[in-house]
Design a protein around this motif. Structure first.
Motif, PDB file in Angstrom:
ATOM      1  N   UNK A 225       0.834  -1.204   0.000  1.00 34.53           N
ATOM      2  CA  UNK A 225       0.000   0.000   0.000  1.00 34.53           C
ATOM      3  C   UNK A 225       0.873   1.260   0.000  1.00 34.53           C
ATOM      4  N   UNK A 226       1.904   1.263   0.821  1.00 34.44           N
ATOM      5  CA  UNK A 226       2.797   2.422   0.891  1.00 34.44           C
ATOM      6  C   UNK A 226       3.517   2.620  -0.446  1.00 34.44           C
ATOM      7  N   UNK A 227       3.961   1.526  -1.060  1.00 36.29           N
ATOM      8  CA  UNK A 227       4.621   1.635  -2.367  1.00 36.29           C
ATOM      9  C   UNK A 227       3.712   2.300  -3.398  1.00 36.29           C
ATOM     10  N   UNK A 228       2.450   1.872  -3.439  1.00 35.09           N
ATOM     11  CA  UNK A 228       1.508   2.437  -4.413  1.00 35.09           C
ATOM     12  C   UNK A 228       1.312   3.928  -4.170  1.00 35.09           C
ATOM     13  N   UNK A 229       1.163   4.322  -2.914  1.00 31.35           N
ATOM     14  CA  UNK A 229       0.978   5.734  -2.591  1.00 31.35           C
ATOM     15  C   UNK A 229       2.196   6.568  -2.969  1.00 31.35           C
ATOM     16  N   UNK A 230       3.366   6.094  -2.590  1.00 33.94           N
ATOM     17  CA  UNK A 230       4.567   6.893  -2.813  1.00 33.94           C
ATOM     18  C   UNK A 230       4.939   6.983  -4.287  1.00 33.94           C
ATOM     19  N   UNK A 231       4.507   6.029  -5.091  1.00 32.77           N
ATOM     20  CA  UNK A 231       4.776   6.122  -6.530  1.00 32.77           C
ATOM     21  C   UNK A 231       4.102   7.341  -7.140  1.00 32.77           C
ATOM     22  N   UNK A 232       3.045   7.834  -6.502  1.00 34.13           N
ATOM     23  CA  UNK A 232       2.314   8.983  -7.033  1.00 34.13           C
ATOM     24  C   UNK A 232       3.043  10.300  -6.827  1.00 34.13           C
ATOM     25  N   UNK A 233       4.137  10.279  -6.084  1.00 32.92           N
ATOM     26  CA  UNK A 233       4.992  11.459  -5.986  1.00 32.92           C
ATOM     27  C   UNK A 233       5.770  11.683  -7.279  1.00 32.92           C
ATOM     28  N   UNK A 234       5.870  10.634  -8.087  1.00 34.07           N
ATOM     29  CA  UNK A 234       6.761  10.664  -9.236  1.00 34.07           C
ATOM     30  C   UNK A 234       6.037  10.713 -10.584  1.00 34.07           C
ATOM     31  N   UNK A 235       4.716  10.550 -10.600  1.00 31.74           N
ATOM     32  CA  UNK A 235       4.024  10.460 -11.885  1.00 31.74           C
ATOM     33  C   UNK A 235       2.680  11.171 -11.847  1.00 31.74           C
ATOM     34  N   UNK A 236       2.291  11.716 -12.975  1.00 31.91           N
ATOM     35  CA  UNK A 236       0.956  12.316 -13.139  1.00 31.91           C
ATOM     36  C   UNK A 236       0.067  11.422 -13.993  1.00 31.91           C
ATOM     37  N   UNK A 237       0.551  10.235 -14.337  1.00 28.77           N
ATOM     38  CA  UNK A 237      -0.175   9.347 -15.249  1.00 28.77           C
ATOM     39  C   UNK A 237      -1.522   8.901 -14.702  1.00 28.77           C
ATOM     40  N   UNK A 238      -1.678   8.936 -13.375  1.00 28.00           N
ATOM     41  CA  UNK A 238      -2.913   8.451 -12.759  1.00 28.00           C
ATOM     42  C   UNK A 238      -3.878   9.563 -12.375  1.00 28.00           C
ATOM     43  N   UNK A 239      -3.562  10.806 -12.704  1.00 29.43           N
ATOM     44  CA  UNK A 239      -4.434  11.915 -12.296  1.00 29.43           C
ATOM     45  C   UNK A 239      -5.843  11.723 -12.842  1.00 29.43           C
ATOM     46  N   UNK A 240      -6.820  11.908 -11.951  1.00 32.41           N
ATOM     47  CA  UNK A 240      -8.222  11.765 -12.319  1.00 32.41           C
ATOM     48  C   UNK A 240      -8.747  10.345 -12.270  1.00 32.41           C
ATOM     49  N   UNK A 241      -7.903   9.388 -11.880  1.00 28.21           N
ATOM     50  CA  UNK A 241      -8.274   7.978 -11.941  1.00 28.21           C
ATOM     51  C   UNK A 241      -8.646   7.417 -10.569  1.00 28.21           C
ATOM     52  N   UNK A 242      -9.414   6.321 -10.604  1.00 28.32           N
ATOM     53  CA  UNK A 242      -9.585   5.454  -9.436  1.00 28.32           C
ATOM     54  C   UNK A 242      -8.859   4.152  -9.755  1.00 28.32           C
ATOM     55  N   UNK A 243      -8.125   3.634  -8.765  1.00 28.82           N
ATOM     56  CA  UNK A 243      -7.227   2.523  -9.016  1.00 28.82           C
ATOM     57  C   UNK A 243      -7.298   1.523  -7.873  1.00 28.82           C
ATOM     58  N   UNK A 244      -7.487   0.259  -8.217  1.00 32.39           N
ATOM     59  CA  UNK A 244      -7.443  -0.804  -7.220  1.00 32.39           C
ATOM     60  C   UNK A 244      -6.018  -1.009  -6.716  1.00 32.39           C
ATOM     61  N   UNK A 245      -5.888  -1.220  -5.397  1.00 31.80           N
ATOM     62  CA  UNK A 245      -4.612  -1.638  -4.823  1.00 31.80           C
ATOM     63  C   UNK A 245      -4.897  -2.845  -3.940  1.00 31.80           C
ATOM     64  N   UNK A 246      -4.588  -4.028  -4.467  1.00 34.12           N
ATOM     65  CA  UNK A 246      -4.816  -5.275  -3.750  1.00 34.12           C
ATOM     66  C   UNK A 246      -3.620  -6.180  -3.892  1.00 34.12           C
ATOM     67  N   UNK A 247      -3.841  -7.451  -3.553  1.00 35.70           N
ATOM     68  CA  UNK A 247      -2.727  -8.405  -3.581  1.00 35.70           C
ATOM     69  C   UNK A 247      -2.792  -9.337  -4.780  1.00 35.70           C
ATOM     70  N   UNK A 248      -3.905  -9.362  -5.475  1.00 40.14           N
ATOM     71  CA  UNK A 248      -4.247 -10.248  -6.610  1.00 40.14           C
ATOM     72  C   UNK A 248      -4.685 -11.635  -6.166  1.00 40.14           C
ATOM     73  N   UNK A 249      -4.508 -11.996  -4.894  1.00 38.72           N
ATOM     74  CA  UNK A 249      -4.921 -13.315  -4.413  1.00 38.72           C
ATOM     75  C   UNK A 249      -6.004 -13.204  -3.363  1.00 38.72           C
ATOM     76  N   UNK A 250      -6.659 -14.309  -3.049  1.00 40.01           N
ATOM     77  CA  UNK A 250      -7.699 -14.306  -2.019  1.00 40.01           C
ATOM     78  C   UNK A 250      -7.504 -15.505  -1.087  1.00 40.01           C
TER      79      UNK A 250
END
Length: 327
Positions: A225-250
């Motif tokens: 979760x922290x990795x996903x958040x901190x990546x947004x300091x470096x890119x504007x590619x996701x501006x305006x988006x909603x994005x899932x952050x999960x593990x891919x497994x259940x």
């Protein structure tokens, strides 16, 4: 960069704050210190971050529902980036008291967006939730899946997403909403299933499963979760988006409890109780959008993560367990 982390005394917010401080940023935390669970944990999180950041860390006790306070914090500290983690969490809590999550999760966010627009904040990252999906049409959920929240909490999180979208489109405030899927790890909230199961097992008590235990969850380790958040300091590619952050497994809740019993070595059997109202039957994230836009790749699967958490719990049991039992 001057960064504001709302809810930064909490589980996710404190981990984000700590990473930001480790990488040289200045962090201001705004947190009301709501006794939703034992405040000793939040106070310990604040001290940990203060030790990590020194004079680059400032803690302010107050609510995001206070519009004047929010404006003063953003303007007075030249805030450039906002991580919005403050919320009234809890699906079950929202069923019992729907008004409180509305005020915090919706009105509070609106105050932040207004201040971000007024004072030129570069980006607002909004912590959303898999609870916005609700009724399952197909799995795994991608971001185009229907949104039929089954709790007031889910409704507030979906409303917040729409506010962020509108501020991005109409007011030109860059916003991103990250839909978290059940986050866990060291210092996690005491009232979560993994914490509860671990505590009970280490005290020789059986984990109690609500429902038949066949419900599944996509659990996401805090570091991812922290990795996903901190990546947004470096890119504007996701501006305006909603994005899932999960593990891919259940994993089923029954299997989760069994794994914790095995990890702790507790001589107990599982117990079952009535299912809780508004709990989702299944969650499962499609994270391909996060991979495409953020380079996100989850690194810890649930069994490995639970093993790490049990080890951490044992090592910190003297101070953490009293907070769990008191919550």
């Amino acid at each position: 960069m001057n960064v504001l982390v709302t809810g930064g005394a909490g589980f996710i917010g404190s981990h984000i704050s700590e990473r930001l401080l480790e990488t040289g940023h200045a962090v201001t935390v705004l947190d009301i210190l709501d006794p939703y669970y034992d405040l000793g944990l939040k106070e310990r999180n604040v001290e940990r971050c203060r030790d990590a950041g020194g004079d680059r860390y400032e803690f302010i006790e107050g609510s995001i529902t206070n519009d004047e306070l929010v404006r003063d914090v953003v303007s007075g500290r030249d805030i450039e980036f906002i991580y919005h983690q403050a919320a009234q969490a809890g699906v079950r809590t929202s069923v019992e008291n729907p008004k409180k999550p509305h005020e915090i999760n919706t009105t509070g966010l609106l105050n932040l967006l207004l201040a971000a627009d007024e004072y030129g904040v570069e980006r607002v990252v909004n912590a959303s939730s898999s609870s916005v999906y609700g009724e399952v049409e197909y799995l795994p959920y991608d971001e185009d899946h229907q949104n039929v929240p089954q709790s007031p909490y889910g409704v507030t999180k979906l409303t917040a997403e729409h506010y962020c979208r509108v501020w991005n489109e109409v007011y030109d405030v860059p916003t991103v909403s990250l839909r978290y899927f059940t986050v866990y790890g060291p210092r996690m909230r005491p009232n979560m299933a993994i914490t509860n199961f671990t505590s009970r097992c280490l005290n020789g008590e059986p984990p109690v499963i609500y429902g038949d235990g066949k419900q599944t969850r996509d659990f996401t380790y805090i570091d991812d979760i922290v990795d996903a958040n901190c990546s947004l300091l470096e890119t504007s590619a996701a501006d305006g988006e909603v994005i899932n952050v999960g593990s891919t497994g259940t994993i089923t809740i029954e299997s989760l409890a069994t794994h914790i019993v095995d990890e702790t070595g507790a001589p107990v059997d599982l117990e079952y109780d009535d299912a809780k109202e508004a709990d989702a039957r299944h969650t499962h994230a499609d994270v391909s959008k996060a991979t495409d836009l953020l380079g996100y790749e989850p690194t810890v699967d649930i069994r490995e993560g639970v093993s790490q958490f049990v080890d951490w719990y044992r090592a910190n049991r003297d101070w953490y367990e009293p907070l769990v039992l008191n919550s």
